[in-house]
Write a protein that holds these residues in place. Structure first.
Motif, short mmCIF file in Angstrom:
data_model
loop_
_atom_site.label_atom_id
_atom_site.label_comp_id
_atom_site.label_asym_id
_atom_site.label_seq_id
_atom_site.Cartn_x
_atom_site.Cartn_y
_atom_site.Cartn_z
N SER A 192 0.82 -1.22 0.00
CA SER A 192 0.00 0.00 0.00
C SER A 192 0.85 1.27 0.00
N MET A 193 1.96 1.26 0.69
CA MET A 193 2.85 2.43 0.69
C MET A 193 3.47 2.63 -0.70
N ASP A 194 3.83 1.53 -1.34
CA ASP A 194 4.37 1.61 -2.70
C ASP A 194 3.32 2.16 -3.67
N LEU A 195 2.06 1.75 -3.48
CA LEU A 195 1.00 2.24 -4.36
C LEU A 195 0.79 3.74 -4.18
N LEU A 196 0.96 4.24 -2.96
CA LEU A 196 0.89 5.69 -2.75
C LEU A 196 2.02 6.38 -3.50
N ALA A 197 3.22 5.81 -3.44
CA ALA A 197 4.36 6.37 -4.16
C ALA A 197 4.12 6.31 -5.67
N LEU A 198 3.56 5.21 -6.16
CA LEU A 198 3.26 5.07 -7.58
C LEU A 198 2.20 6.07 -8.00
N ASN A 199 1.21 6.28 -7.15
CA ASN A 199 0.18 7.28 -7.42
C ASN A 199 0.83 8.65 -7.61
N ASP A 200 1.78 8.98 -6.74
CA ASP A 200 2.49 10.26 -6.87
C ASP A 200 3.30 10.31 -8.16
N GLN A 201 4.01 9.22 -8.46
CA GLN A 201 4.83 9.16 -9.69
C GLN A 201 3.98 9.36 -10.94
N LEU A 202 2.90 8.61 -11.02
CA LEU A 202 2.02 8.71 -12.19
C LEU A 202 1.38 10.09 -12.26
N GLY A 203 0.99 10.63 -11.12
CA GLY A 203 0.40 11.96 -11.08
C GLY A 203 1.33 13.02 -11.62
N ARG A 204 2.60 12.93 -11.22
CA ARG A 204 3.60 13.89 -11.74
C ARG A 204 3.86 13.66 -13.23
N GLN A 205 4.01 12.39 -13.61
CA GLN A 205 4.32 12.06 -15.00
C GLN A 205 3.23 12.54 -15.96
N ARG A 220 0.63 14.62 -15.04
CA ARG A 220 0.04 15.88 -14.58
C ARG A 220 -1.45 15.73 -14.27
N THR A 221 -1.73 14.78 -13.36
CA THR A 221 -3.11 14.51 -12.99
C THR A 221 -3.17 14.07 -11.54
N THR A 222 -4.37 14.01 -11.03
CA THR A 222 -4.61 13.46 -9.70
C THR A 222 -5.45 12.21 -9.86
N LEU A 223 -4.94 11.12 -9.33
CA LEU A 223 -5.66 9.85 -9.43
C LEU A 223 -6.47 9.60 -8.16
N GLU A 224 -7.61 9.00 -8.33
CA GLU A 224 -8.47 8.66 -7.19
C GLU A 224 -7.77 7.64 -6.28
N PRO A 225 -8.07 7.67 -4.99
CA PRO A 225 -7.44 6.71 -4.07
C PRO A 225 -7.67 5.25 -4.47
N ALA A 226 -8.79 4.94 -5.07
CA ALA A 226 -9.11 3.56 -5.45
C ALA A 226 -8.63 3.21 -6.87
N PHE A 227 -7.85 4.07 -7.48
CA PHE A 227 -7.41 3.87 -8.87
C PHE A 227 -6.84 2.47 -9.11
N PHE A 228 -5.94 2.02 -8.22
CA PHE A 228 -5.25 0.75 -8.45
C PHE A 228 -6.14 -0.47 -8.20
N PHE A 229 -7.30 -0.27 -7.60
CA PHE A 229 -8.26 -1.37 -7.50
C PHE A 229 -8.93 -1.61 -8.85
N ASN A 230 -9.09 -0.54 -9.61
CA ASN A 230 -9.71 -0.63 -10.93
C ASN A 230 -8.70 -0.90 -12.04
N TYR A 231 -7.48 -0.47 -11.85
CA TYR A 231 -6.42 -0.61 -12.85
C TYR A 231 -5.21 -1.22 -12.15
N SER A 232 -5.16 -2.54 -12.11
CA SER A 232 -4.18 -3.21 -11.26
C SER A 232 -2.93 -3.71 -11.99
#
Length: 87
Positions: free
Chosen positions: A35-48, A50-62
């Motif tokens: 879960s901590m890695d997924l938070l880091a990945l959320n940040d990485q993808l968001g920066r890459q 330029r978007t904000t992903l929903e907290p449940a993003f990785f449940f839908n796109y795994s």
């Protein structure tokens, strides 16, 4: 291509010790991300992308392929496929 950008973000979070676990169709959790890695990945993808992903993003796109498809849908840019190779 988008696939390489997504793969780069995932590989960054995986780090060198877990990088060999990367496969486009393997679920992120099966690659060893927690879960901590997924938070880091959320940040990485968001920066890459330029978007904000929903907290449940990785449940839908795994998987990397599903994440790439999501961003392709958002940008309407076709992917030229996967060119990242670790083997």
């Amino acid at each position: 291509p988008l696939a390489d950008q997504v793969a780069s973000c995932i590989l960054h979070v995986l780090g060198a010790k877990r990088a060999m676990a990367f496969e486009p169709d393997t679920p992120l959790m099966d690659m060893g991300l927690d879960s901590m890695d997924l938070l880091a990945l959320n940040d990485q993808l968001g920066r890459q992308f330029r978007t904000t992903l929903e907290p449940a993003f990785f449940f839908n796109y795994s998987t990397a392929r599903q994440i790439t498809a999501y961003f392709e849908d958002q940008t309407s840019a076709p992917s030229s496929g996967w060119s990242v190779s670790l083997r």
